[in-house]
Design a protein around this motif. Structure first.
Motif, PDB file in Angstrom:
ATOM      1  N   GLN A   1      15.763   0.157 -14.166  1.00  0.00           N
ATOM      2  CA  GLN A   1      14.126  -1.213 -13.726  1.00  0.00           C
ATOM      3  C   GLN A   1      13.783  -0.318 -12.940  1.00  0.00           C
ATOM      4  OE1 GLN A   1      17.322  -3.766 -11.155  1.00  0.00           O
ATOM      5  NE2 GLN A   1      16.382  -5.112 -12.489  1.00  0.00           N
ATOM      6  N   PHE A   2      12.311  -1.145 -12.795  1.00  0.00           N
ATOM      7  CA  PHE A   2      11.172  -0.814 -11.995  1.00  0.00           C
ATOM      8  C   PHE A   2      10.360  -1.393 -11.083  1.00  0.00           C
ATOM      9  CE2 PHE A   2       9.688  -3.501 -15.323  1.00  0.00           C
ATOM     10  CZ  PHE A   2       8.396  -4.187 -14.725  1.00  0.00           C
ATOM     11  N   ALA A   3       9.988  -0.745  -9.633  1.00  0.00           N
ATOM     12  CA  ALA A   3      10.041  -1.771  -8.864  1.00  0.00           C
ATOM     13  C   ALA A   3       8.529  -1.526  -8.521  1.00  0.00           C
ATOM     14  CB  ALA A   3      10.776  -1.229  -7.722  1.00  0.00           C
ATOM     15  N   PHE A   4       7.807  -2.705  -8.253  1.00  0.00           N
ATOM     16  CA  PHE A   4       6.248  -2.442  -7.321  1.00  0.00           C
ATOM     17  C   PHE A   4       6.196  -1.469  -5.492  1.00  0.00           C
ATOM     18  CE2 PHE A   4       5.630  -5.334 -10.145  1.00  0.00           C
ATOM     19  CZ  PHE A   4       4.278  -5.643 -11.286  1.00  0.00           C
ATOM     20  N   LEU A   5       5.436  -0.488  -5.718  1.00  0.00           N
ATOM     21  CA  LEU A   5       5.757   0.398  -4.696  1.00  0.00           C
ATOM     22  C   LEU A   5       3.993   0.630  -3.793  1.00  0.00           C
ATOM     23  CD1 LEU A   5       6.595   2.524  -2.900  1.00  0.00           C
ATOM     24  CD2 LEU A   5       6.223   4.204  -5.005  1.00  0.00           C
ATOM     25  N   SER A   6       4.059   0.648  -2.837  1.00  0.00           N
ATOM     26  CA  SER A   6       2.984   0.097  -2.006  1.00  0.00           C
ATOM     27  C   SER A   6       3.146   1.568  -0.660  1.00  0.00           C
ATOM     28  CB  SER A   6       2.058  -0.752  -1.433  1.00  0.00           C
ATOM     29  OG  SER A   6       3.404  -1.736  -0.622  1.00  0.00           O
ATOM     30  N   PHE A   7       2.023   1.861  -0.149  1.00  0.00           N
ATOM     31  CA  PHE A   7       2.127   2.723   1.107  1.00  0.00           C
ATOM     32  C   PHE A   7       1.333   2.151   2.331  1.00  0.00           C
ATOM     33  CE2 PHE A   7       3.422   5.493  -2.439  1.00  0.00           C
ATOM     34  CZ  PHE A   7       4.527   5.670  -1.815  1.00  0.00           C
ATOM     35  N   LYS A   8       1.204   1.898   3.512  1.00  0.00           N
ATOM     36  CA  LYS A   8       0.748   1.947   4.551  1.00  0.00           C
ATOM     37  C   LYS A   8      -0.106   3.164   5.290  1.00  0.00           C
ATOM     38  CE  LYS A   8       0.623   0.377   9.411  1.00  0.00           C
ATOM     39  NZ  LYS A   8       1.523  -0.037  10.322  1.00  0.00           N
ATOM     40  N   GLY A   9      -1.407   1.781   4.679  1.00  0.00           N
ATOM     41  CA  GLY A   9      -2.633   3.391   4.538  1.00  0.00           C
ATOM     42  C   GLY A   9      -3.173   4.609   3.914  1.00  0.00           C
ATOM     43  N   ASN A  10      -3.943   5.587   3.921  1.00  0.00           N
ATOM     44  CA  ASN A  10      -4.486   6.186   2.642  1.00  0.00           C
ATOM     45  C   ASN A  10      -4.692   5.643   1.357  1.00  0.00           C
ATOM     46  OD1 ASN A  10      -3.649   8.684   4.556  1.00  0.00           O
ATOM     47  ND2 ASN A  10      -1.597   8.173   4.014  1.00  0.00           N
ATOM     48  N   GLY A  11      -5.327   4.904   1.261  1.00  0.00           N
ATOM     49  CA  GLY A  11      -6.507   3.858   0.156  1.00  0.00           C
ATOM     50  C   GLY A  11      -4.944   3.664  -0.563  1.00  0.00           C
TER      51      GLY A  11
END
Length: 447
Positions: free
Chosen positions: A224-234
Motif C-alpha cells: 500500500q501507499f500513504a500520503f506523507l508531509s513534513f513540518k517545515g522546510n517547504g
C-alpha cells in the motif's frame, strides 16, 4: 476501478431524464436537451469534487485510490464536454420569467464555463510545472461555485424547489461543501498519524526515510501507499509514496523516495532526523493474493519499493513460489539488492533475479514464460515500473496465456494528459493483438 461506482455515476446522470422528458414534449426539445447537458455537467462536477476528498469508503465503491484519480480526470473531461455542448446548443426558451439575478447569472455562467475550460486544459497539459498546476487546480472549486450560481438563478422551465431542481441542487451543494472542506476546513485540522523521522539515508538517487510513531501509528498492508508531509522546510504539502516496508508490531514505517521533481529534491535536501511528519492513509489494493499459485513480481527502478514490503512479509506468510525480477540500469550501487538477497536466502519460496540493462539484459514476456515452465496461466504477475514496459509485458504475456485479470498494477501517475494518443495506440494494439490471436488459432487448428 469498480463497476458499481461507474454504474452509480451513470445512474446519477440519467435520473434527470425522468423529469426532462415531459418538458421536451411541451417546450423546445433542443433547448431542453441543452439544459440537460448543463445539469449533467453540474452533477459530474459535484461528484468529482466529492471523490477528491478521499473520504472513507470511496475505495470500497470506486476501487483503489490510484483508479479514483483516473476516474477523477475522466469525469472532469466528460463534464467539460457536456458544459461545452450546453454552451453551443441554444438553451433559451420563450415564455420564461426570470428573477432579478437572471441576467447576472447568464454572465456568470460564461465566466464559469471559460474558467473551467482553461483550468481543465491546464490539468491535461503535463509540461506545466506541478506546483503551478496544483495551485491553479484549487481554483476549479471557485468556478464550480459560479456554475452552481448560474443554475440557481438562470431562467429555466422548472423551479429550484421542484424535484428536478432539488435533485440538481443537491449535487451542487455536495460539490461546494466538498470544496470548502478540502480548501478551508481540512488544512486547519489535518488528519493522519504523527511520526518522527528516526533515520535518513541516501541510496544513489533514492532517499530512504524511516519514521517512528508518536502515537498508535498507521496500520497498513504490504504494497500500500500513504500520503506523507513534513513540518517545515517547504515540505508541508502532502504527496503519495509507496510504503517500502512490511507491517511491524511497533508500526514504524519506511519510505523510499526517488528524486524526480521539485518536492522530492527538497525532501532529499531538507528532511532531517527528528523532523515531525504526518502520514495519512493507507491507500491502494496492490496486495498479494491468498493461495499457493505461483507469483511473478517485476520491479523496475524505484518500482522495487512495494516488493521490498512484499518480500519482508513472506517471512510471516505461506505462499507459492515467487520470482522477483529487479530491473535496473546501473552496473553498481543497486539499491536494496543486498537486502533482497538476504531475504531470498531466508525465505525458500523467493527467487531474486536482477535484470541489468547496462549489461545488455532485457526482461521479456518470453523469458518470464520460460522461467515459469508452463505455469503461466496459473500465475499472478505484479508490476511496478514504467508504463511502456508494463504495456509491453502485459500484451506479450496475455498472448502467451496469462489471464489479464491476474496482471496487477497501480496507476502511480496522479497527473496525466487526456491520452488521445494513448487511446489511438491502445486501439491499434488491440487490433494487432486480435489479428495475432486469430492467426495463432488458425495455426493451432491446422496442426
Amino acid at each position: 476501478m469498480r463497476i458499481v461506482g461507474l454504474v452509480l455515476i451513470a445512474v446519477a446522470c440519467l435520473v434527470p431524464v425522468y423529469w426532462f422528458t415531459p418538458l421536451a414534449a411541451t417546450r423546445d426539445p433542443i433547448a431542453v436537451f441543452s439544459q440537460y447537458l448543463g445539469s449533467s455537467a453540474l452533477i459530474l462536477m459535484g461528484i468529482n469534487q466529492f471523490i477528491a476528498t478521499r473520504a472513507p469508503g470511496l475505495e470500497t465503491v470506486f476501487g483503489s485510490l490510484d483508479r479514483i484519480y483516473v476516474l477523477h480526470k475522466w469525469l472532469g473531461v466528460l463534464a467539460m464536454v457536456a458544459m461545452g455542448l450546453h454552451d453551443i446548443v441554444d438553451a433559451e426558451m420563450n415564455g420564461l420569467r426570470g428573477g432579478p439575478l437572471s441576467g447576472i447569472a447568464e454572465d456568470i455562467g460564461e465566466v464559469s464555463l471559460y474558467g473551467l475550460l482553461i483550468l481543465a486544459l491546464a490539468s491535461v497539459i503535463t509540461f506545466i510545472p506541478y506546483h503551478l498546476w496544483k495551485w491553479s487546480h484549487r481554483l476549479i472549486g471557485i468556478f464550480f461555485f459560479l456554475g452552481a450560481f448560474h443554475f440557481f438563478f438562470i431562467e429555466k422551465p422548472f423551479s429550484n424547489t421542484d424535484p428536478l431542481g432539488i435533485y440538481i441542487s443537491a449535487f451542487c451543494l455536495l460539490g461546494i461543501v466538498s470544496y470548502l472542506w478540502m480548501s478551508l476546513l481540512r488544512p486547519m485540522a489535518p488528519r493522519g498519524h504523527r511520526y518522527i523521522v528516526s533515520s535518513v539515508k541516501h541510496l544513489g538517487g533514492l532517499t530512504e526515510v524511516e519514521l517512528a510513531p508518536k502515537g498508535r501509528g498507521l496500520k497498513h498492508k504490504a504494497g500500500q501507499f500513504a500520503f506523507l508531509s513534513f513540518k517545515g522546510n517547504g515540505l508541508t504539502e502532502e504527496h503519495p509514496f509507496t510504503l517500502s516496508c512490511a507491517p511491524v508490531q511497533d508500526r514504524t514505517l519506511r519510505f523510499s523516495v526517488k528524486d524526480l521533481g521539485d518536492y522530492t529534491r527538497r525532501l532529499r535536501q531538507g528532511v532531517q532526523v527528528g523532523a515531525e511528519a504526518l502520514v495519512s492513509g493507507p491507500h491502494g489494493h496492490f496486495s498479494m493474493p491468498s493461495g499457493r499459485d505461483p507469483q511473478v513480481w517485476v520491479g523496475a527502478g524505484v518500482g522495487i519499493t512495494p516488493f521490498l514490503a512484499f518480500a519482508e512479509s513472506l517471512k510471516e506468510k505461506e505462499t507459492g513460489p515467487v520470482k522477483l525480477y529487479y530491473c535496473v540500469r546501473e552496473r553498481e550501487d543497486i539499491p536494496y539488492a543486498v537486502e533482497l538477497e538476504t531475504i531470498a536466502e531466508e525465505v525458500d519460496c523467493l527467487e531474486l533475479i536482477i535484470v541489468n540493462s547496462a549489461e545488455g539484459i532485457r526482461l521479456t514476456p518470453e523469458r518470464i514464460a520460460a522461467d515459469l515452465g508452463g505455469h503461466l496461466s496459473q500465475a499472478h504477475l505484479f508490476f511496478c515500473g514504467p508504463v511502456a514496459m508494463r504495456k509491453s509485458l502485459k500484451s506479450g504475456l496475455v498472448l502467451k496465456g496469462l489471464r489479464a485479470s491476474r496482471f496487477h498494477f497501480e496507476e502511480f501517475q496522479m497527473r496525466t494528459g487526456i491520452g488521445l494518443g494513448a487511446l489511438a495506440a491502445w486501439l491499434w494494439d488491440r487490433g494487432v493483438y486480435a489479428a495475432e490471436k486469430r492467426r495463432a488459432e488458425k495455426l493451432q487448428a491446422a496442426e
